[in-house]
Enzyme design. Sequence first.
Site, PDB file in Angstrom:
ATOM      1  N   CYS A   9       0.852  -1.196   0.000  1.00  0.00           N
ATOM      2  CA  CYS A   9       0.000   0.000   0.000  1.00  0.00           C
ATOM      3  C   CYS A   9       0.886   1.244   0.000  1.00  0.00           C
ATOM      4  O   CYS A   9       1.817   1.348   0.802  1.00  0.00           O
ATOM      5  CB  CYS A   9      -0.884  -0.025   1.250  1.00  0.00           C
ATOM      6  SG  CYS A   9      -1.884   1.456   1.448  1.00  0.00           S
ATOM      7  N   CYS A  59       0.396   3.057   3.676  1.00  0.00           N
ATOM      8  CA  CYS A  59       0.839   2.503   4.962  1.00  0.00           C
ATOM      9  C   CYS A  59       1.877   1.389   4.802  1.00  0.00           C
ATOM     10  O   CYS A  59       2.316   0.814   5.795  1.00  0.00           O
ATOM     11  CB  CYS A  59      -0.356   2.009   5.771  1.00  0.00           C
ATOM     12  SG  CYS A  59      -1.129   0.537   5.078  1.00  0.00           S
ATOM     13  N   CYS A 113      -7.438  -0.938   1.191  1.00  0.00           N
ATOM     14  CA  CYS A 113      -6.449  -1.451   2.135  1.00  0.00           C
ATOM     15  C   CYS A 113      -7.155  -1.618   3.475  1.00  0.00           C
ATOM     16  O   CYS A 113      -7.764  -0.683   3.980  1.00  0.00           O
ATOM     17  CB  CYS A 113      -5.291  -0.469   2.258  1.00  0.00           C
ATOM     18  SG  CYS A 113      -4.138  -0.875   3.579  1.00  0.00           S
ATOM     19  N   CYS A 133      -5.395   0.833   6.336  1.00  0.00           N
ATOM     20  CA  CYS A 133      -5.529   2.301   6.392  1.00  0.00           C
ATOM     21  C   CYS A 133      -6.710   2.829   5.581  1.00  0.00           C
ATOM     22  O   CYS A 133      -6.863   4.043   5.467  1.00  0.00           O
ATOM     23  CB  CYS A 133      -4.242   2.966   5.933  1.00  0.00           C
ATOM     24  SG  CYS A 133      -4.012   2.931   4.136  1.00  0.00           S
ATOM     25  N   CYS A 176      -8.843  -5.284  -9.809  1.00  0.00           N
ATOM     26  CA  CYS A 176      -8.431  -4.267 -10.772  1.00  0.00           C
ATOM     27  C   CYS A 176      -7.956  -3.061  -9.963  1.00  0.00           C
ATOM     28  O   CYS A 176      -8.767  -2.353  -9.367  1.00  0.00           O
ATOM     29  CB  CYS A 176      -9.639  -3.927 -11.647  1.00  0.00           C
ATOM     30  SG  CYS A 176      -9.282  -2.756 -12.942  1.00  0.00           S
TER      31      CYS A 176
HETATM   32 ZN   LIG Z   1      -2.800   1.042   3.506  1.00  0.00          ZN
END
Ligand SMILES: [Zn+2]
Length: 150
Positions: free
Chosen positions: A65, A68, A114, A117, A137
């Site tokens: 990510c 984070c 995610c 976060c 996607c």
């Molecule tokens: Zn994240």
Amino acid sequence: MLTWKDVINFSVNGNPTPDRRVEKTEAEWSAQLTLEQFRITRQKGTERAHSGALCSIYDEGKYNCICCNTPLFDSTIKFSSGTGWPSFTQPIKENAIKYEKDSSFGMVRVEVMCNTCDAHLGHIFPDGPEPSGLRYCINSESMTLEKETD
Ligand SMILES: [Zn+2]
């Protein structure tokens, strides 16, 4: 292995608990991200097809990510979907990703975020390759590739 039934179940009945949570203010995210990264991950934007740097890269490693740094996907589950966005068939771990029903733009889709976060990553569709049949996607700008070092 997750299937479309699991994804719908998560989006309706609640998502798996993440290993940890990262929460920041909009101002803190804005200071840390580029304008485009902020627009996509924190304001649910979408990058133009074929514009993302990670779209046609298949190097070995983990896709983390951008907000984070939590691992979300890895290169072994990436596939070429021809859509212009990085595509995966499974998350790296069941509790890495969170799913929510998205009714924007007059369509009913499942949004992928995610789970650590709440960064917007993209959407998931039930038209991926077997055996899972899933196609995550994902916006290239929402991830960073941590290449395998040996
Ligand atoms: Zn994240």
